[in-house]
Design an enzyme around this catalytic site. Structure first.
Site, PDB file in Angstrom:
ATOM      1  N   ASP A 431      42.884  42.856  38.247  1.00 39.00           N
ATOM      2  CA  ASP A 431      44.290  43.229  38.015  1.00 39.00           C
ATOM      3  C   ASP A 431      45.139  42.649  39.143  1.00 39.00           C
ATOM      4  O   ASP A 431      44.612  42.106  40.119  1.00 39.00           O
ATOM      5  CB  ASP A 431      44.354  44.769  37.990  1.00 39.00           C
ATOM      6  N   GLU A 434      48.731  38.206  39.667  1.00 32.82           N
ATOM      7  CA  GLU A 434      49.800  37.217  39.371  1.00 32.82           C
ATOM      8  C   GLU A 434      50.023  36.261  40.529  1.00 32.82           C
ATOM      9  O   GLU A 434      50.399  35.119  40.251  1.00 32.82           O
ATOM     10  CB  GLU A 434      51.101  37.957  39.024  1.00 32.82           C
ATOM     11  N   ASP A 507      51.281  46.274  31.585  1.00 40.27           N
ATOM     12  CA  ASP A 507      51.811  47.649  31.595  1.00 40.27           C
ATOM     13  C   ASP A 507      52.879  47.847  30.526  1.00 40.27           C
ATOM     14  O   ASP A 507      54.078  47.773  30.788  1.00 40.27           O
ATOM     15  CB  ASP A 507      52.365  47.968  32.974  1.00 40.27           C
TER      16      ASP A 507
HETATM   17  C1  GLC Z   1      48.443  48.055  37.261  1.00 37.56           C
HETATM   18  C2  GLC Z   1      47.658  47.748  35.998  1.00 37.56           C
HETATM   19  C3  GLC Z   1      47.224  49.028  35.339  1.00 37.56           C
HETATM   20  C4  GLC Z   1      46.406  49.842  36.329  1.00 37.56           C
HETATM   21  C5  GLC Z   1      47.199  50.109  37.593  1.00 37.56           C
HETATM   22  C6  GLC Z   1      46.382  50.793  38.677  1.00 37.56           C
HETATM   23  O1  GLC Z   1      49.635  48.665  36.945  1.00 37.56           O
HETATM   24  O2  GLC Z   1      48.392  46.952  35.120  1.00 37.56           O
HETATM   25  O3  GLC Z   1      46.483  48.757  34.189  1.00 37.56           O
HETATM   26  O4  GLC Z   1      46.018  51.041  35.759  1.00 37.56           O
HETATM   27  O5  GLC Z   1      47.672  48.875  38.127  1.00 37.56           O
HETATM   28  O6  GLC Z   1      45.290  50.065  39.041  1.00 37.56           O
END
Ligand code: GLC
Length: 822
Positions: A431, A434, A507
């Site tokens: 995650d 980017e 998200d």
């Molecule tokens: C980011 C991700 C989400 C995750 C969060 C905490 O917002 O997109 O899916 O739950 O981080 O790790």
């Protein structure tokens, strides 16, 4: 030369004041193009032509253009404003040249023409304007409106590079991967700069991923352009000027592939030959996944697992979001919440659950933390132009970030998963890649990257950072799991990312609008070369009501990646959280997913092996009909099942457009004629689904997780049709790469009926033999009474017509031809 480490400018090592944060964000939002007067430079006339095999160079005395024949249907164009091309290296396209039979260069009065058997690329002598024509029809598919041009980048070195094509009056555009809003891109402007876009909106841009590939469709024919440039790039589809389509970038090279159709499907498949397909996922990854930010402590994880099993709701994977770690330090465990993770993972596995864990790129600056120490000692973290480390705040606080564009860093990072793999972790979720940084959004432009030896700044590496992270994860897991298929998910990526993992759309929000956005987004990703995609079912932020959640589960049943996920500050979001009747409906659909698993898996194989997209928007089925039939809310999963999700609150029916052919209502077995619209009942427990007449849809018995039971027989649902239709069933071990050595079974069923009977023929390919012996037939929609059934010429008498008027009988799985006589 451009993109060597730029000299230091206005650098401070961390952003502290809110004014500075604001300036940094503004800087990110306002590409430098907006700040400077534009002096665009064009090529002169063609003075010289050089041929080197399949590469043709055209020069005006100083600038050069290369036209390279990649295959019969793909031609690449590159521009070198001062005659020297940049290094020919691409993360998206590992190998440029494909098989090409013949090609030639001809000189005509006004043009040079490079042609293959299929297409011709013309270069106008007077100004280098380029066009692409289909040889057979002589139709001009894509043509420069003004010749390619550039502009010196005084601030960073290198050039801004531009291409401007004609946009036909009736032309429509598709692709570009991770974009929100309508499927057709005509009349819109886009930017590619991977962005953490929490709670994004209908038309918000840019989002998390960069896929600079689009398909244009005009005069019933399609072609594609892949602008392989990793810098911040832009696309304008007739917004600025209705007669022009342009693409440009803040740096790098003007380099694009023209990809011929004429069918949209051909274009996508050919794009996939350049950038690769998704490897076969482990079969369990096609099951249902349950996620939340975060399930902890262990007791909670177990409670969720038990929640599924006690309610008989199938589930294959449980996710651990960031809270499983010790202070958000990647590759560590919070021992208070998870005192013995290995035991927990084993117990979950015994109960049929795979454990998937989150790993972010931000590594906490902490000299007592082994990952940080190793990265620091080996110089693996990104540095800025003044040689200070790139630092930013993410979940753990102050962090440094591995340079995943360095092959040594990727190797190191891949090995960091060893302990997790030894503990039994089955999948990894990357995650924030980017890369996302709190406050400033992402890294400053001057951060330096190795870029696999073709060094450059963050301007060049930003859009590939996430892809290189998941590449390192995938390759590491593959090695550590001793060639078992890894399961990885990434949020950010660039073209070619599909070789390393699946994606979710980031998200999203628990709203009906987001259900619509997600529906289009997954289809769009699918036609942009990224097939294994899903949304956070239920919406990440906000609270879905029971109806929205159930409709989302229904759509999610036909998302290649099916996972429910939600933010930590929302109410619980499991399939049973809303009570009855919702729990039962959700169960029915998740069960349907498991029933259809052999079909879904076969569709995946068609993607992996042959490059077919998994989700196919209606426009792909009827591109010649775009204007009057084009509904963007329906799609087929593979080519046999038409999915018409219910996306409106309170709806109990919906209008459905059925494409060409005959379609059978999955629920009622009613046969309907295509190329027409129908009003279909859609009460809450009912999402309209149609099966193409003539299909064979294989089904496994419902299991609580993949591999729960040995399969004794496979149900084959055969849908009568009076024209011939072919179907596939792909089976293999499900979790190894043996399919690369042809250890798989690919069965082809060909079904053809008439008023006199129905024949089902089978042919086989591959070296794998499934364990079960029997096929159990369910023949739907026979328009005659059955007189006799033969399996390989032997009559069988053991058959019944069930209460839904379906013909049921069994045969050995190795039959060659079945005949049903009227
Ligand atoms: C980011 C991700 C989400 C995750 C969060 C905490 O917002 O997109 O899916 O739950 O981080 O790790």
């Amino acid at each position: 030369m451009e993109e060597q480490n730029e000299p230091g400018k206005e650098i401070t090592n961390s952003i502290t004041t809110s004014q500075e944060v604001e300036e940094a964000v503004q800087h990110l939002n306002n590409p430098v193009t907006d700040l400077k007067p534009i002096v665009k430079q064009y090529l002169g006339s063609v003075q010289k032509v050089i041929t080197e095999g399949n590469r043709f160079f055209f020069a005006d005395g100083s600038a050069r253009v290369e036209v390279r024949v990649v295959s019969d249907e793909i031609i690449r164009v590159r521009l070198a404003p001062h005659g020297v091309f940049l290094d020919d290296f691409s993360y998206a396209v590992p190998v440029v040249d494909q098989k090409v039979t013949t090609f030639k260069l001809e000189e005509l009065d006004e043009y040079y023409a490079v042609s293959t058997n299929t297409i011709t690329c013309k270069i106008r002598k007077s100004d280098f304007a380029i066009s692409f024509t289909e040889n057979q029809s002589q139709m001009v598919m894509s043509e420069d409106a003004s010749p390619m041009h550039w502009e010196e980048n005084v601030e960073f070195g290198g050039y801004y590079v531009y291409a401007t094509k004609k946009c036909q009056a009736e032309e429509n555009f598709f692709g570009l991967g991770d974009k929100s809003g309508n499927m057709n891109l005509r009349g819109r402007h886009f930017q590619n700069w991977n962005t953490d876009a929490y709670s994004f909106g209908w038309d918000q841009d840019p989002l998390y991923r960069t896929i600079p590939f689009y398909v244009g469709v005009h005069d019933k024919a399609a072609y594609g352009i892949f602008f392989d440039n990793t810098f911040r790039s832009y696309f304008d589809f007739g917004k600025e000027d209705n007669s022009k389509t342009s693409f440009w970038a803040d740096g790098g090279e003007l380099q694009y592939y023209y990809i011929h159709g004429p069918h949209l499907m051909d274009v996508v498949k050919r794009y996939q030959t350049l950038t690769g397909t998704h490897p076969m996922p482990p079969k369990w990854a096609l099951g249902y996944h349950q996620c939340r930010w975060s399930y902890y402590p262990e007791k909670k994880v177990k409670e969720i697992a038990e929640g599924f099993r006690s309610r008989n709701i199938p589930c294959d994977a449980i996710y651990l979001d960031i809270d499983y770690m010790d202070g958000y330090r990647c590759f560590t465990w919070n021992k208070t919440h998870f005192p013995d993770p290995k035991r927990m993972i084993k117990e979950l596995a015994n109960d049929g659950f795979k454990t998937v864990v989150m790993i972010d790129p931000g590594i906490k600056v902490d000299d007592n933390y082994w990952v940080f120490k190793e990265g620091k000692e080996n110089n693996y973290f990104c540095r800025r132009s003044d040689d200070y480390f790139m630092e930013g705040h993410v979940w753990p606080g102050r962090c440094q970030f591995p340079d995943f564009t360095n092959p040594n860093v990727r190797e190191w990072w891949g090995n960091l998963y060893k302990e997790l793999v030894d503990m039994g972790v089955a999948g990894v979720w990357n995650d924030m890649n980017e890369p996302a940084v709190f406050g400033s959004g992402t890294f400053p432009n001057d951060v330096r990257h190795n870029y696999d030896g073709y060094r450059g700044s963050h301007r060049k590496a930003h859009n590939v950072y996430g892809m290189q992270m998941v590449r390192s994860t995938y390759d590491g897991l593959k090695k550590l799991m001793r060639n078992k298929r890894p399961f990885t998910i990434t949020r950010a990526g660039y073209s070619g990312m599909q070789r390393y993992g699946c994606v979710w759309t980031g998200d999203n929000v628990a709203s009906w609008e987001h259900l619509k956005i997600g529906n289009i987004q997954c289809q769009r990703m699918s036609v942009s070369g990224v097939p294994f995609c899903g949304t956070d079912i239920g919406g990440f932020s906000g609270e879905p009501d029971a109806e929205l959640f159930t409709r989302w589960i229904q759509l999610g049943t036909f998302s290649p990646f099916m996972r429910a996920h939600s933010a930590g500050d929302t109410s619980e979001r499991e399939p049973w959280s809303f009570g009855e009747p919702y729990t039962s409906i959700n169960r029915t659909y998740i069960e349907l997913r498991y029933r259809l698993l052999p079909y879904l898996y076969s569709v995946f194989w068609e993607h992996h092996r042959y490059g077919f997209p998994i989700l196919r928007p209606l426009v792909m089925l009827e591109q010649e009909n775009i204007s009057n039939s084009f509904r963007q809310d329906e799609f087929t999963f593979g080519d046999k099942i038409l999915v018409c999700p219910v996306l409106e609150q309170g709806a109990t029916s919906r209008k459905v457009y059925l494409p060409k052919g005959m379609w059978v209502n999955f629920w009622t077995h009613e046969v309907l004629t295509g190329e027409s619209e129908h009003n279909i009942e859609a009460p809450l427990d009912h999402m309209p689904l149609f099966v193409r007449a003539g299909s064979v849809i294989p089904e496994y018995p419902v299991m609580q997780y993949v591999g729960e039971k040995d399969i004794d027989e496979v149900l084959l649902n055969v849908y009568f049709s009076d024209y011939e239709v072919n179907s596939f069933l792909f089976e293999d071990h499900g979790d190894t790469f043996a399919y690369e050595q042809d250890i798989y079974s690919e069965k082809k069923f060909s079904v053809k009926g008439s008023q006199f009977g129905l024949t089902i023929e089978q042919s086989r390919d591959g070296l794998y033999t499934p364990n079960y012996e029997l096929y159990n037939y369910n023949i739907v929609g026979l328009p005659f009474n059955v007189n006799k059934i033969t399996v390989d010429d032997k009559e069988i008498t053991d058959y019944v017509l069930d209460d839904r008027n379906c013909l049921r009988f069994k045969s050995n799985k190795n039959f060659i031809i079945i005949k049903i006589y009227s």
